[in-house]
Design an enzyme around this catalytic site. Structure first.
Site, short mmCIF file in Angstrom:
data_model
loop_
_atom_site.label_atom_id
_atom_site.label_comp_id
_atom_site.label_asym_id
_atom_site.label_seq_id
_atom_site.Cartn_x
_atom_site.Cartn_y
_atom_site.Cartn_z
N SER A 1 -4.33 3.11 9.49
CA SER A 1 -5.39 2.58 10.02
C SER A 1 -5.76 1.39 9.19
O SER A 1 -5.30 1.10 8.56
CB SER A 1 -6.95 3.37 10.70
OG SER A 1 -7.60 2.99 11.17
N ASP B 1 14.27 1.80 11.23
CA ASP B 1 12.87 1.03 13.08
C ASP B 1 12.41 2.15 13.02
O ASP B 1 12.91 2.93 14.26
CB ASP B 1 13.85 0.55 12.88
CG ASP B 1 12.84 -0.80 14.11
OD1 ASP B 1 11.59 -0.21 13.94
OD2 ASP B 1 13.27 -1.62 14.04
N ILE C 1 -6.71 -4.88 -0.16
CA ILE C 1 -6.28 -5.25 -1.00
C ILE C 1 -5.44 -6.25 -1.78
O ILE C 1 -4.56 -6.46 -0.82
CB ILE C 1 -5.31 -3.61 -0.72
CG1 ILE C 1 -5.79 -2.53 -0.10
CG2 ILE C 1 -4.17 -3.07 -2.10
CD1 ILE C 1 -6.80 -1.70 -0.21
N LYS D 1 -4.16 -0.40 15.56
CA LYS D 1 -4.50 0.88 15.02
C LYS D 1 -5.97 1.86 15.52
O LYS D 1 -6.35 2.86 15.32
CB LYS D 1 -5.47 0.22 13.84
CG LYS D 1 -4.62 -0.41 12.91
CD LYS D 1 -3.94 -0.29 12.00
CE LYS D 1 -3.28 -0.52 11.33
NZ LYS D 1 -2.53 -0.12 10.36
N ILE E 1 0.90 -1.50 -0.22
CA ILE E 1 0.43 -0.26 -0.06
C ILE E 1 0.64 0.88 -0.15
O ILE E 1 0.73 1.88 -0.47
CB ILE E 1 -0.69 -0.15 0.72
CG1 ILE E 1 -2.03 -1.52 1.11
CG2 ILE E 1 -2.17 1.50 1.46
CD1 ILE E 1 -3.26 -1.23 2.93
#
Ligand code: COA
Length: 274
Positions: free
Chosen positions: A148, A71, A195, A166, A26
């Protein structure tokens, strides 16, 4: 459909976009959409080799691309990555906090460290990125976008760790919108649905769970990384200049059906495995 067929190729010319998790999935899709509209992009994750491959693809769109490893759990490393982004590309107008970790595990089998690891990456990591990016966003009167998920408000079996993280991200986003509005900084979240061709979906929606996803998505297809990239472009653009503190759901309507069918499929899978 290429976004540059609809919006001006210069929409983000001279602007810098910093994206965590930008090496794949994404977040790479988001980077591609901004680069298609003229932005210089910095992509940040732990895996420099993966970032270099993504950067080579993004450079073909004609703008500057900076792969920078950090990180997100390490505030000093995040601050150093953002400082390098500012030095090489200019201060960020848009920061996307997309780096995330997730896996399927029943709550009673999840170790405290497993829970902590995901909360550290998703929630604490998002705070680290927003916190370190604040001065740049204040300078540019920019926008921060968090990634989220529907698990923030609907329980999905075997993802207690990511759900807590989230939900925390969305809460934090609203607080930042409230506190940083006076600097002209906007904060929003995108909640992607399932997705296609992403590690996230393959980790949580295998086999019969994917059948349940398709059965509960009114638009009848998986999302694409461009679907999320286009939502991010909207939220970062002047089209959304009065939009802050909100979660944009981009899931083909899946949330309208709820998670019950997926939860039943997930429980059946776990029962088979034990
Ligand atoms: N089921 C149960 N527990 C798991 C697990 C799984 N599938 N994978 C990891 N854990 C636990 C580990 O056992 C460990 O806990 P312990 O010390 O009590 O044994 C803890 O989580 C940390 O695991 P570790 O592998 O050391 O963490 P890491 O920092 O190297 O990796 C993860 C982070 C676990 C989130 C890893 O899956 C990852 O790097 N994911 C990134 C990619 C990703 O998830 N993409 C999808 C985004 S939606």
């Amino acid at each position: 459909m290429n976004i540059a067929e609809i919006l001006p190729r210069t929409l983000f010319s001279g602007k810098t976009v910093f994206i965590t998790g930008g090496g794949s999935g994404i977040n790479l899709g988001i980077a591609r959409n901004f680069a298609s509209l003229g932005a210089n992009v910095a992509i940040c994750s732990r895996d420099l080799a993966k970032l270099e491959r993504a950067a080579a693809e993004l450079r073909e769109l004609g703008h500057q691309v900076l792969p920078v490893s950090a990180d997100v759990r390490d505030p000093a490393a995040v601050a150093a990555a953002l400082a390098r982004c500012e030095a090489e590309l200019g201060p960020a107008s848009v920061i996307i906090s997309g780096a995330a970790g997730n896996f399927i595990c029943e709550a009673e089998k999840l170790s405290p460290n497993g829970f902590k690891t995901v909360v550290d990456i998703d929630l604490l990591g998002s705070f680290n990125v927003a916190r370190a990016g604040f001065e740049q966003l204040r300078q540019t009167r920019g926008s921060v976008i968090f990634i989220s998920a529907g698990i923030a408000w609907l329980p999905y079996s075997h993802q207690i760790h990511a759900a807590a993280a989230k939900a925390g991200i969305d809460s934090m986003m609203k607080n930042l919108a409230l506190e940083w509005g006076r600097y002209g900084i906007r904060a929003n979240s995108i909640a992607p649905g399932y997705i296609g061709d992403t590690e996230g979906t393959s980790r949580v929606a295998g086999g019969p769970v994917m059948d349940a996803v398709m059965a509960t998505t009114p638009l009848g297809r998986l999302g694409t990384t461009d679907d999320i990239g286009q939502a991010a472009v909207f939220l970062a653009s002047p089209l959304a200049s009065f939009v802050t503190g909100t979660v944009v759901v981009v899931d083909g309507g899946h949330y309208l059906e709820g998670s019950a069918m997926l939860n039943a499929a997930q429980r059946a899978l776990s029962a088979q495995a034990t």
